[in-house]
Enzyme design. Structure first.
Site, PDB file in Angstrom:
ATOM      1  N   ILE A  59     -27.227  50.574 -42.535  1.00 21.13           N
ATOM      2  CA  ILE A  59     -26.940  49.150 -42.772  1.00 21.13           C
ATOM      3  C   ILE A  59     -27.718  48.305 -41.773  1.00 21.13           C
ATOM      4  O   ILE A  59     -27.569  48.484 -40.553  1.00 21.13           O
ATOM      5  CB  ILE A  59     -25.422  48.873 -42.601  1.00 21.13           C
ATOM      6  CG1 ILE A  59     -24.608  49.799 -43.509  1.00 21.13           C
ATOM      7  CG2 ILE A  59     -25.088  47.407 -42.891  1.00 21.13           C
ATOM      8  CD1 ILE A  59     -23.137  49.923 -43.119  1.00 21.13           C
TER       9      ILE A  59
ATOM     10  N   GLY B 215     -20.383  40.102 -38.456  1.00 18.75           N
ATOM     11  CA  GLY B 215     -20.088  39.628 -39.810  1.00 18.75           C
ATOM     12  C   GLY B 215     -20.006  40.708 -40.875  1.00 18.75           C
ATOM     13  O   GLY B 215     -19.337  41.737 -40.709  1.00 18.75           O
ATOM     14  N   ILE B 216     -20.709  40.473 -41.964  1.00 20.20           N
ATOM     15  CA  ILE B 216     -20.648  41.359 -43.130  1.00 20.20           C
ATOM     16  C   ILE B 216     -21.177  42.751 -42.786  1.00 20.20           C
ATOM     17  O   ILE B 216     -20.593  43.771 -43.184  1.00 20.20           O
ATOM     18  CB  ILE B 216     -21.460  40.732 -44.298  1.00 20.20           C
ATOM     19  CG1 ILE B 216     -20.769  39.451 -44.780  1.00 20.20           C
ATOM     20  CG2 ILE B 216     -21.645  41.733 -45.436  1.00 20.20           C
ATOM     21  CD1 ILE B 216     -21.599  38.611 -45.744  1.00 20.20           C
ATOM     22  N   GLY B 217     -22.257  42.819 -42.023  1.00 22.69           N
ATOM     23  CA  GLY B 217     -22.837  44.117 -41.658  1.00 22.69           C
ATOM     24  C   GLY B 217     -21.875  44.945 -40.836  1.00 22.69           C
ATOM     25  O   GLY B 217     -21.693  46.148 -41.079  1.00 22.69           O
TER      26      GLY B 217
ATOM     27  N   TYR C 160     -33.541  28.759 -47.326  1.00 22.82           N
ATOM     28  CA  TYR C 160     -32.652  29.925 -47.417  1.00 22.82           C
ATOM     29  C   TYR C 160     -32.477  30.330 -48.884  1.00 22.82           C
ATOM     30  O   TYR C 160     -32.609  31.497 -49.243  1.00 22.82           O
ATOM     31  CB  TYR C 160     -31.310  29.574 -46.787  1.00 22.82           C
ATOM     32  CG  TYR C 160     -30.263  30.647 -46.910  1.00 22.82           C
ATOM     33  CD1 TYR C 160     -30.382  31.851 -46.234  1.00 22.82           C
ATOM     34  CD2 TYR C 160     -29.132  30.463 -47.720  1.00 22.82           C
ATOM     35  CE1 TYR C 160     -29.398  32.838 -46.336  1.00 22.82           C
ATOM     36  CE2 TYR C 160     -28.155  31.432 -47.829  1.00 22.82           C
ATOM     37  CZ  TYR C 160     -28.297  32.618 -47.142  1.00 22.82           C
ATOM     38  OH  TYR C 160     -27.324  33.600 -47.247  1.00 22.82           O
TER      39      TYR C 160
HETATM   40  N1  LIG Z   1     -21.608  34.187 -44.364  1.00 22.75           N
HETATM   41  C1  LIG Z   1     -21.862  33.746 -45.592  1.00 22.75           C
HETATM   42  O1  LIG Z   1     -21.269  32.753 -46.065  1.00 22.75           O
HETATM   43  C2  LIG Z   1     -22.867  34.469 -46.455  1.00 22.75           C
HETATM   44  C3  LIG Z   1     -22.856  34.188 -47.829  1.00 22.75           C
HETATM   45  C4  LIG Z   1     -23.778  34.827 -48.647  1.00 22.75           C
HETATM   46  C5  LIG Z   1     -24.660  35.724 -48.102  1.00 22.75           C
HETATM   47  N2  LIG Z   1     -24.657  35.986 -46.778  1.00 22.75           N
HETATM   48  C6  LIG Z   1     -25.637  36.941 -46.263  1.00 22.75           C
HETATM   49  O2  LIG Z   1     -24.960  37.996 -45.619  1.00 22.75           O
HETATM   50  C7  LIG Z   1     -25.833  38.579 -44.649  1.00 22.75           C
HETATM   51  C8  LIG Z   1     -25.085  38.751 -43.345  1.00 22.75           C
HETATM   52  O3  LIG Z   1     -24.690  37.482 -42.863  1.00 22.75           O
HETATM   53  P1  LIG Z   1     -23.302  37.231 -42.092  1.00 22.75           P
HETATM   54  O4  LIG Z   1     -22.554  36.220 -42.846  1.00 22.75           O
HETATM   55  O5  LIG Z   1     -22.665  38.509 -41.773  1.00 22.75           O
HETATM   56  O6  LIG Z   1     -23.840  36.493 -40.764  1.00 22.75           O
HETATM   57  P2  LIG Z   1     -23.951  36.995 -39.239  1.00 22.75           P
HETATM   58  O7  LIG Z   1     -22.621  37.468 -38.768  1.00 22.75           O
HETATM   59  O8  LIG Z   1     -24.596  35.892 -38.510  1.00 22.75           O
HETATM   60  O9  LIG Z   1     -24.914  38.268 -39.330  1.00 22.75           O
HETATM   61  C9  LIG Z   1     -26.291  38.179 -39.504  1.00 22.75           C
HETATM   62  C10 LIG Z   1     -26.871  39.505 -39.106  1.00 22.75           C
HETATM   63  O10 LIG Z   1     -28.277  39.533 -39.415  1.00 22.75           O
HETATM   64  C11 LIG Z   1     -28.942  40.038 -38.263  1.00 22.75           C
HETATM   65  N3  LIG Z   1     -30.346  39.673 -38.225  1.00 22.75           N
HETATM   66  C12 LIG Z   1     -30.916  38.449 -38.234  1.00 22.75           C
HETATM   67  N4  LIG Z   1     -32.261  38.557 -38.139  1.00 22.75           N
HETATM   68  C13 LIG Z   1     -32.545  39.885 -38.059  1.00 22.75           C
HETATM   69  C14 LIG Z   1     -33.715  40.649 -37.928  1.00 22.75           C
HETATM   70  N5  LIG Z   1     -34.933  40.070 -37.843  1.00 22.75           N
HETATM   71  N6  LIG Z   1     -33.621  41.994 -37.897  1.00 22.75           N
HETATM   72  C15 LIG Z   1     -32.423  42.602 -37.958  1.00 22.75           C
HETATM   73  N7  LIG Z   1     -31.265  41.945 -38.033  1.00 22.75           N
HETATM   74  C16 LIG Z   1     -31.325  40.596 -38.092  1.00 22.75           C
HETATM   75  C17 LIG Z   1     -28.152  39.489 -37.089  1.00 22.75           C
HETATM   76  O11 LIG Z   1     -28.492  40.227 -35.937  1.00 22.75           O
HETATM   77  P3  LIG Z   1     -28.377  39.661 -34.419  1.00 22.75           P
HETATM   78  O12 LIG Z   1     -26.977  39.979 -33.981  1.00 22.75           O
HETATM   79  O13 LIG Z   1     -29.404  40.416 -33.657  1.00 22.75           O
HETATM   80  O14 LIG Z   1     -28.644  38.188 -34.475  1.00 22.75           O
HETATM   81  C18 LIG Z   1     -26.749  39.762 -37.596  1.00 22.75           C
HETATM   82  O15 LIG Z   1     -26.400  41.101 -37.407  1.00 22.75           O
HETATM   83  C19 LIG Z   1     -27.055  37.677 -44.556  1.00 22.75           C
HETATM   84  O16 LIG Z   1     -28.109  38.246 -45.310  1.00 22.75           O
HETATM   85  C20 LIG Z   1     -26.582  36.397 -45.217  1.00 22.75           C
HETATM   86  O17 LIG Z   1     -27.639  35.672 -45.804  1.00 22.75           O
HETATM   87  C21 LIG Z   1     -23.769  35.372 -45.931  1.00 22.75           C
END
Ligand SMILES: NC(=O)c1ccc[n+]([C@@H]2O[C@H](COP(=O)([O-])OP(=O)(O)OC[C@H]3O[C@@H](n4cnc5c(N)ncnc54)[C@H](OP(=O)(O)O)[C@@H]3O)[C@@H](O)[C@H]2O)c1
Length: 272
Positions: A10, A16-18, A150
């Site tokens: 992953i 967050g989601i990850g 985005y």
């Molecule tokens: N939250 C929402 O409402 C939502 C809705 C739809 C889709 N999503 C999608 O869900 C996914 C996860 O987002 P989240 O909501 O869980 O936000 P989050 O908690 O901010 O997590 C984002 C994750 O992406 C990582 N990341 C960013 N740039 C990266 C890179 N260059 N290489 C590797 N890892 C990187 C961050 O790592 P670091 O810790 O190193 O920064 C963090 O682990 C994203 O693709 C987002 O677009 C989110």
């Protein structure tokens, strides 16, 4: 006899989601390779739970992708599921983003995701099966005010995944798309990169102000983790998985309403 555990890798597992997805698969008895940019720096619940495989992976760093895949295959000899979750959003009027912000947005959300797939596919093909799960968004089907960059990356992920499924089906490799609505994670704080051109932000001040009022709330990331798990274990060729009441609602309205009416309604709801 129990079958041997399956393996999942992953990206973006630090939060967050990850993070929730890594914990979810771990609780289900899978080998979880939790890949993140800084496994040594960010202490998370994965560290506390003692997950053994926290590896460095920056999706914009080809060598780190190679090393993370090599680690997984050396240790577990198979990669059953790849979850491309890493991502963030450039937010604001398109004009306020610098060329570097535009580039970096696509480098991470699109080209990074593609590079992980490009490097993983030879392994998945050789082992004659696997599942690629790409975390897109409700914003990968519908455009929202001030998310033009985005949204365009997530639309790209949608198109890429939808087309890719055909050429991979002959190798028993499935492709899935996860489309969450608003999820309560660090995303709207830590993973938002504001357009940095002050003059453009001044010109568009009114719409920025109106959009701001609508931010906040969201479903639990655990809900998305459960959906990703379902997409990993489910048989059949379903491509899209919508997560969250808001995403379901928007998707239905998008399908049912005439285009102009849908846009007017979305504008009313998102811009106070
Ligand atoms: N939250 C929402 O409402 C939502 C809705 C739809 C889709 N999503 C999608 O869900 C996914 C996860 O987002 P989240 O909501 O869980 O936000 P989050 O908690 O901010 O997590 C984002 C994750 O992406 C990582 N990341 C960013 N740039 C990266 C890179 N260059 N290489 C590797 N890892 C990187 C961050 O790592 P670091 O810790 O190193 O920064 C963090 O682990 C994203 O693709 C987002 O677009 C989110």
């Amino acid at each position: 006899m129990n079958p041997s555990p399956k393996t999942v890798l992953i990206t973006g597992s630090s939060s967050g989601i990850g993070l929730e997805t890594a914990l979810y698969f771990y609780e289900k008895g899978w080998h979880v390779v939790a890949a993140m940019r800084s496994p040594e720096k960010r202490r998370t619940r994965l560290h506390e739970k003692g997950l053994p495989d926290l590896v460095h992976l920056d999706v914009t760093d080809t060598e780190s992708i190679r090393a993370a895949l090599e680690y997984t295959l050396d240790k577990y000899h198979r990669l059953d599921v790849l979850v491309n979750n890493a991502g963030y959003a450039v937010y604001g009027p398109f004009e306020s983003a610098s060329a570097q912000q535009v580039q970096r947005q696509f480098d991470t959300n699109v080209f990074g995701l593609m590079e992980v797939c490009r490097q993983a596919l030879p392994y998945l093909r050789r082992q004659q099966g696997g599942t690629i799960i790409n975390v897109a968004s409700m914003g990968g089907r519908v455009g929202f005010p001030l998310y033009s960059l985005y949204n365009s990356t997530k639309w790209a992920v949608e198109g890429f995944s939808e087309a890719l499924q055909y050429e991979l089906s002959g190798f028993n490799i499935k492709v899935r798309l996860i489309e969450p609505g608003v999820i309560s994670t660090d995303f709207y704080e830590r993973s938002i990169d504001q357009g940095e051109n002050a003059e453009a932000n001044r010109v568009y001040a009114e719409i920025i102000q109106r959009a701001r009022k609508q931010m906040g709330g969201g479903a639990s990331p655990r809900l998305v983790a459960a959906c990703i798990y379902r997409a990993a274990v489910e048989r059949g060729d379903r491509l899209r998985y919508i997560v969250g009441g808001d995403a379901l609602q928007v998707s239905w309205l998008r399908r049912l309403l005439p285009e102009g009416l849908f846009y007017r309604l979305l504008k009313k709801v998102t811009l106070a």
